[in-house]
Design a protein around this motif. Structure first.
Motif, PDB file in Angstrom:
ATOM      1  N   GLY A  35       0.799  -1.208   0.000  1.00 30.08           N
ATOM      2  CA  GLY A  35       0.000   0.000   0.000  1.00 30.08           C
ATOM      3  C   GLY A  35       0.834   1.260   0.000  1.00 30.08           C
ATOM      4  O   GLY A  35       2.043   1.226   0.267  1.00 30.08           O
ATOM      5  N   TRP A  36       0.189   2.346  -0.341  1.00 29.33           N
ATOM      6  CA  TRP A  36       0.768   3.683  -0.225  1.00 29.33           C
ATOM      7  C   TRP A  36      -0.115   4.507   0.713  1.00 29.33           C
ATOM      8  O   TRP A  36      -1.348   4.461   0.607  1.00 29.33           O
ATOM      9  N   PHE A  37       0.539   5.239   1.583  1.00 28.91           N
ATOM     10  CA  PHE A  37      -0.122   6.157   2.494  1.00 28.91           C
ATOM     11  C   PHE A  37       0.583   7.499   2.376  1.00 28.91           C
ATOM     12  O   PHE A  37       1.681   7.586   1.838  1.00 28.91           O
ATOM     13  N   ARG A  38      -0.045   8.537   2.875  1.00 25.56           N
ATOM     14  CA  ARG A  38       0.606   9.847   2.841  1.00 25.56           C
ATOM     15  C   ARG A  38       0.257  10.635   4.096  1.00 25.56           C
ATOM     16  O   ARG A  38      -0.772  10.402   4.737  1.00 25.56           O
ATOM     17  N   GLN A  39       1.145  11.562   4.418  1.00 26.17           N
ATOM     18  CA  GLN A  39       0.930  12.409   5.587  1.00 26.17           C
ATOM     19  C   GLN A  39       1.304  13.835   5.227  1.00 26.17           C
ATOM     20  O   GLN A  39       2.468  14.121   4.905  1.00 26.17           O
ATOM     21  N   ALA A  40       0.308  14.696   5.272  1.00 29.63           N
ATOM     22  CA  ALA A  40       0.517  16.114   5.020  1.00 29.63           C
ATOM     23  C   ALA A  40       0.868  16.802   6.335  1.00 29.63           C
ATOM     24  O   ALA A  40       0.544  16.308   7.415  1.00 29.63           O
ATOM     25  N   PRO A  41       1.515  17.953   6.265  1.00 30.05           N
ATOM     26  CA  PRO A  41       1.887  18.670   7.492  1.00 30.05           C
ATOM     27  C   PRO A  41       0.665  18.935   8.373  1.00 30.05           C
ATOM     28  O   PRO A  41      -0.364  19.437   7.891  1.00 30.05           O
ATOM     29  N   GLY A  42       0.786  18.594   9.637  1.00 30.38           N
ATOM     30  CA  GLY A  42      -0.285  18.841  10.579  1.00 30.38           C
ATOM     31  C   GLY A  42      -1.469  17.902  10.493  1.00 30.38           C
ATOM     32  O   GLY A  42      -2.474  18.103  11.181  1.00 30.38           O
ATOM     33  N   LYS A  43      -1.350  16.882   9.645  1.00 30.54           N
ATOM     34  CA  LYS A  43      -2.464  15.938   9.469  1.00 30.54           C
ATOM     35  C   LYS A  43      -2.023  14.526   9.791  1.00 30.54           C
ATOM     36  O   LYS A  43      -0.832  14.217   9.818  1.00 30.54           O
ATOM     37  N   GLU A  44      -2.999  13.665  10.008  1.00 28.79           N
ATOM     38  CA  GLU A  44      -2.694  12.271  10.251  1.00 28.79           C
ATOM     39  C   GLU A  44      -2.358  11.564   8.938  1.00 28.79           C
ATOM     40  O   GLU A  44      -2.763  11.986   7.864  1.00 28.79           O
ATOM     41  N   ARG A  45      -1.626  10.472   9.076  1.00 27.26           N
ATOM     42  CA  ARG A  45      -1.314   9.665   7.900  1.00 27.26           C
ATOM     43  C   ARG A  45      -2.610   9.064   7.363  1.00 27.26           C
ATOM     44  O   ARG A  45      -3.450   8.589   8.128  1.00 27.26           O
ATOM     45  N   GLU A  46      -2.745   9.085   6.047  1.00 27.48           N
ATOM     46  CA  GLU A  46      -3.970   8.582   5.441  1.00 27.48           C
ATOM     47  C   GLU A  46      -3.688   7.605   4.319  1.00 27.48           C
ATOM     48  O   GLU A  46      -2.652   7.666   3.659  1.00 27.48           O
ATOM     49  N   PHE A  47      -4.635   6.733   4.097  1.00 25.17           N
ATOM     50  CA  PHE A  47      -4.551   5.734   3.038  1.00 25.17           C
ATOM     51  C   PHE A  47      -4.650   6.404   1.677  1.00 25.17           C
ATOM     52  O   PHE A  47      -5.442   7.323   1.471  1.00 25.17           O
ATOM     53  N   VAL A  48      -3.845   5.909   0.730  1.00 20.26           N
ATOM     54  CA  VAL A  48      -3.896   6.398  -0.639  1.00 20.26           C
ATOM     55  C   VAL A  48      -4.330   5.288  -1.607  1.00 20.26           C
ATOM     56  O   VAL A  48      -5.279   5.443  -2.368  1.00 20.26           O
ATOM     57  N   ALA A  49      -3.615   4.177  -1.568  1.00 19.67           N
ATOM     58  CA  ALA A  49      -3.907   3.091  -2.511  1.00 19.67           C
ATOM     59  C   ALA A  49      -3.292   1.798  -2.001  1.00 19.67           C
ATOM     60  O   ALA A  49      -2.334   1.826  -1.220  1.00 19.67           O
ATOM     61  N   ALA A  50      -3.848   0.676  -2.434  1.00 19.63           N
ATOM     62  CA  ALA A  50      -3.301  -0.626  -2.065  1.00 19.63           C
ATOM     63  C   ALA A  50      -3.546  -1.614  -3.195  1.00 19.63           C
ATOM     64  O   ALA A  50      -4.516  -1.475  -3.960  1.00 19.63           O
TER      65      ALA A  50
END
Length: 122
Positions: A35-50
């Protein structure tokens, strides 16, 4: 111990494209979904794709559907994330993740890469 190494991040203008790669060490890559996840500044890590271990199951976050494509090459122990039509809100650190089973899910597994930064300018 599994090591995941991402590459391909960078600075791109809105509307542009990037392809992220994640290469795994060891011989078990083809046994697990990735999977791929991402985390923007000041935000929680979130799911992108799997993607499932054979590519038969794929999930995307609603925010990236139609713009991002996940794929894998088990012969190269590598998973990819092709990103097009990038938006400033896609700016984040992108993390590769080995999931716990063979089918794609939105739940992360225990192994993470170090992350690769993507910055989309407006």
């Amino acid at each position: 111990q599994v090591q995941l190494v991402e590459s391909g991040g960078g600075l791109v203008q809105a509307g542009g494209s990037l392809r992220l790669s994640c290469t795994a060490s060891g011989r078990t890559f083809s046994s697990y979904a990735m999977g791929w996840f991402r985390q923007a500044p000041g935000k929680e890590r979130e799911f992108v794709a799997a993607i499932g271990r054979t590519g038969g199951s794929i999930y995307y976050a609603d925010s990236v559907k139609g713009r991002f494509t996940i794929s894998r090459d088990n012969g190269k122990n590598t998973v990819y994330l092709q990103m097009i039509s990038l938006k400033p809100e896609d700016t984040a650190v992108y993390y590769c993740n080995r999931q716990r089973g063979i089918s794609a899910t939105r739940t992360p597994g225990d192994y993470w890469g170090q992350g690769t930064q993507v910055v989309v300018s407006s």
